[in-house]
Motif scaffolding. Structure first.
Motif: not given
Ligand code: SF4
Ligand code: SF4
Lengths: 633, 244
Positions: A247-248, A250, A266, A291, A295, A298-299, A303
């Protein structure tokens, strides 16, 4: 035991210090919980000032991962500025956590990130301010565990006496596994020693106190003797193979005050396969793991929505190497535009974009263009395996000028293995040619700036140059004056240079063994801290520290290592074999280049542990084996 | 486009963030709340946000004001709700009013007075607290302090490169002790803005010196309670009644 709350005391001091916002906590995105309910209180320590730490993506990732872990509450800890530290020492206020103002000594575990050697004294200073014994062997059952990770932990020996355990490689998984063991300890009541014996069996964990370094009569290290039979022979770095699976952050923390990099970030991918021979990141972060574009988008969207930042940046070692960079950048640009957000693209190579996209990129803020040829002549660039030709640099400059850039910054290194004065002169030549191109254009005359930024080569562990000796500070200074005089003759070129004393220290600790830790301790006792800040760096004290601890720093910085010598960091397996790096060293000395392994596997050794995604791709796209594969595994 | 005036608090730790930090904080909050602001034209466009009379770093406030211009018309109650969800602890929005679109005067330029409350943090320095708890003595000192025809302060001026003297007496509209509080507390109304400007910390320092009382600013909390403008009839009214 209920944790102490130091809020009142901290607040009284805040009115008296510079940058009070760096001690406040409570920023947007920071995690505020009841620390007394957590099973494991984690202090994530950044051994430098707030504004540096908060600009570091790794902090946001680790903070996020730990706070997502069941039972764990992670708070941040930074090195206080000198004015704050003086007040803290005067009033007896111990080091405190950013969020809840708890004494750091009450944490269960402290995790330091090691990004640069010049932060080492800050670690000791922070432990001291916290009232925690500096040496592992002096800590008792009730003291926090002190662990570390990050690039500098690939040579863990200089700080081995102070760190209870290291985590090597990507942190996402190993942080959680070790945290779980520490929670288990609290439930089961293991002793500190029992815990360390269990920790050493977690892949990627190195517990220095379970090994004893051995030396021969000339003072060279000959091996690590195990003091605990179940400790691993070598510690293999951890790798996250599927970047989409972790997971990153957000909801990253958005600082109140201005920090060095204040924007949404990112991470596109980890690793780099270009194989520059001086570059530690290029070896230790292998292989390339991307990645997915989905993704990333999305991130990015999340963010921007959650932070309200007006700038976004993409981060990777060599960002334009992302496999489908153009469509991704195009999509991100339109996302940013609709949100009135700027997009900055650092470490980009212009040749990966079509003119149409370049045009679009250039409508965003023009932050200036940077280039890192690293060496001044083609021969030297072949030695370091930097695959940029003069032609590339000059044509990119032309393009940049057409796109309306007003400045270009060039990064070079001096003191590289096998360097001659001709290579130094080559740096001035390139800068002169670029400035000449700009001056030919009547519209640009006098407006275009070329900056030459030169750093001193520091041989690092886990690189093909790990055997090479560093230039003496005197030699660095001579080359620097030579270059300065040559550049004076070029118009429109400015010159930036880094001090050679700090490069010398970096070289000592980049390849130091456990004995150099005594000098770090002594330097701290003499008052060294914030060594990377020129206003506080005190070279004289460092020399005194080496002298008093009987450590000859040139033994580590300037000595060329023997090919068959045991290297202090061999206890860590960075994934790439010593044999591969040695073959690369030999090719460097012969000025022979090695191609980027995306054109064919060069056998770096990673495949001993994982299926290399680069290898899989190369195989699939049926590129025949390279002619110069330097070594097989 | 539409113009609004927002009233907000700045309390607790947030008293240590600077004016620029607050500006940045609001710009981000607007973005998160997806409220589109109007931007100035030109090479370096910036959101049209203005603050009324900057607060000294370290002061708390129950009455900060900010005017801003949005790209579209908004309902003030809705604006308030959307933005309140984006505020960190220590900052809450207490009111939002519409300003005249064509209003020439910025809220900042209209400010004439401000109220402050200065509270002793009793836990910090017992001796200092005790001195200020002698309410009768403080009262007598206040009376004779204010009874002076002029109160001269000297301050080094960087511009003039010498100490300059100022009479602060005309800037003090009122200055008294609060009744019935646990900790020593003083209240004051001071001229603020272009017609006179007195910082409450300067006033407290002068008074403490005059009365011979121990006073360390870091042991006190300074709170701005309200800021005012003076309307055409000369009445002093809270800034949230300002219409632009
Ligand atoms: S391109 Fe070279 S210097 Fe840059 S990360 Fe890759 S190997 Fe290192
Ligand atoms: S295993 Fe081969 S393809 Fe993979 S990183 Fe190493 S050299 Fe490159």
């Amino acid at each position: 035991m209920k944790m102490t709350d130091l809020t009142e005391k901290v607040e009284t001091l805040l009115a008296q210090v510079d940058k009070p916002a760096s001690y406040m906590g409570g920023e947007w995105g920071s995690v505020m919980r009841d620390e007394n309910e957590a099973e494991l209180n984690y202090g994530f320590c950044f051994p430098d000032k707030y504004e540096i730490g908060m600009s570091y993506l790794g902090l946001q990732i680790i903070y996020h991962v730990l706070n997502e872990t069941e039972g764990v509450y992670c708070q941040r800890v930074f090195a206080p500025g000198s004015d704050m530290e003086a007040l803290m020492r005067e009033t007896g206020l111990p080091l405190f956590t950013e969020e809840k103002k708890n004494p750091v000594s009450q944490m269960d575990v402290l995790g330091f990130t090691l990004q640069y050697e010049l932060s080492f004294t800050n670690i000791l200073n922070m432990l001291d301010l916290a009232g925690i014994p500096l040496k592992s062997c002096d800590r008792g059952e009730e003291d926090p565990l002190v662990c570390a990770g990050g690039n500098c932990s690939y040579n863990p020996e200089p700080l081995a006496d102070f760190i209870d355990f290291y985590m090597i490689g990507d942190g996402e998984d190993v942080l959680v596994e070790t945290a779980q063991l520490m929670i288990e300890r609290k439930r089961m009541g293991y002793s500190r020693r029992e815990l360390l014996e269990k920790l050493c069996q977690v892949p990627g964990v190195y517990v220095p106190s379970l090994y004893e370094p051995e030396y021969d009569e000339t003072g060279r290290m000959t091996g690590h003797r195990k003091l605990f039979p179940d400790a691993p022979d070598t510690v293999v770095k951890r790798m996250i193979m599927d970047m989409d699976s972790v997971s990153y952050p957000l909801n990253p923390i958005v600082p109140f005050m201005d920090v060095v990099h204040d924007r949404s970030v990112i991470e596109l991918f980890r690793g780099c396969t270009r194989g520059c021979r001086f570059c530690q990141a290029g070896i230790i972060c292998r292989p390339i793991r991307e990645r997915s574009a989905e993704k990333v988008k999305e991130y990015a969207e999340a963010q921007l929505k959650n932070t309200g930042y007006d700038e976004m940046s993409l981060l990777s070692l060599s960002t334009s190497d992302y496999s489908k960079i153009e469509p991704l950048v195009t999509d991100l640009m339109s996302m940013c535009r609709s949100r009135e957000t700027g997009l900055s693209l650092p470490s980009m190579r212009l040749d990966s974009f079509s003119p149409r996209v370049l045009d679009e990129i250039s409508t965003f803020r023009k932050t200036g263009l940077t280039f890192a040829p690293e060496a001044g002549t083609q021969r030297m660039r072949d030695v370091i395996n930097k695959n940029i030709s003069e032609e590339d640099i000059l044509s990119a400059t032309k393009q940049a000028i057409e796109l309306g850039y007003n400045n270009i910054k060039l990064y070079f290194m001096i003191g590289l293995p096998g360097e001659t004065d001709e290579d130094i002169a080559g740096i001035a030549d390139i800068a002169g040619k670029i400035s000449w191109i700009a001056r030919k254009d009547p519209e640009r005359r006098g407006k275009f700036n070329v900056t030459v930024s030169v750093s001193n080569f520091v041989p690092k562990a886990d690189t093909p140059f790990q055997w090479a000796g560093q230039n003496t500070p005197e030699e660095f200074d001579r080359k620097h004056y030579l270059l300065r005089d040559l550049l004076k003759k070029k118009k429109g070129v400015s010159y930036q240079y880094h001090g050679s004393d700090t490069s010398f220290l970096e070289a000592v600790f980049a390849r130091g063994d456990r004995r150099t830790g005594k000098s770090i301790l002594r330097a701290f006792e003499l008052g060294c801290k914030f060594d990377s800040w020129s206003e506080s760096f005190d070279y004289g004290k460092w020399l005194q520290a080496f002298e008093e601890t009987g450590v000859d720093p040139t033994f580590y910085s300037q000595r060329t290592r023997d090919r068959d010598e045991y290297l202090p960091w061999e206890i860590i397996d960075c994934g790439v074999t010593k044999k591969y790096m040695l073959a690369e060293y030999d090719r460097a000395m012969a000025a022979t280049v090695t191609h980027d392994c995306r054109e064919g596997c060069t056998g770096c050794g990673l495949r001993r542990f994982v299926e290399c995604p680069v290898y899989e791709k190369v195989k699939l796209s049926d590129v025949s084996a390279p002619e110069h594969a330097p070594s097989e595994m | 486009m539409a113009r609004y005036l927002l009233k907000f608090t700045k309390t607790g730790n947030l008293r240590f963030i600077s004016h620029l930090d607050v500006l940045r904080l609001f710009q981000r909050a607007f973005k998160r709340a997806e409220i589109k602001l109007n931007y100035s034209q030109g090479f370096n466009p910036h959101a049209k946000i203005g603050f009324a009379h900057p607060l000294s770093l370290g002061f708390e406030s129950r009455a900060e004001y900010m005017d801003f211009e949005t790209a579209f018309d908004n309902d003030t109650a809705e604006l308030l709700e959307k933005l309140n969800g984006q505020m960190p602890e220590g900052m809450s929005l207490t009111g939002c009013t519409s300003l005249k679109e064509t209003g020439r005067t910025a809220a900042a330029a209209a400010v004439t007075h401000a109220d402050y409350r200065v509270v002793c943090r009793s836990a910090v320095d017992e001796e200092e607290t005790a001195v200020w708890n002698e309410r009768e003595r403080v009262k007598r000192a206040l009376d004779s302090f204010l009874g002076q025809g002029s109160i001269i302060t000297t301050k080094y001026s960087k511009k003039k490169r010498r100490d300059v003297e100022t009479d602060i007496r005309p800037s003090i509209i009122s200055f008294e002790q609060s009744e019935g509080t646990d900790s020593p507390e003083l209240r004051m109304r001071l001229l603020t803005g272009s017609n006179g400007n007195l910082n409450p910390q300067v006033l407290m320092t002068e008074f403490a010196k005059y009365a011979g009382k121990r006073f360390h600013p870091q042991n006190w909390i300074f709170v701005r309670e309200e800021i005012y403008f003076t309307d055409r009839s000369g009445e002093v009214r809270p800034l949230n009644e300002f219409e632009g």
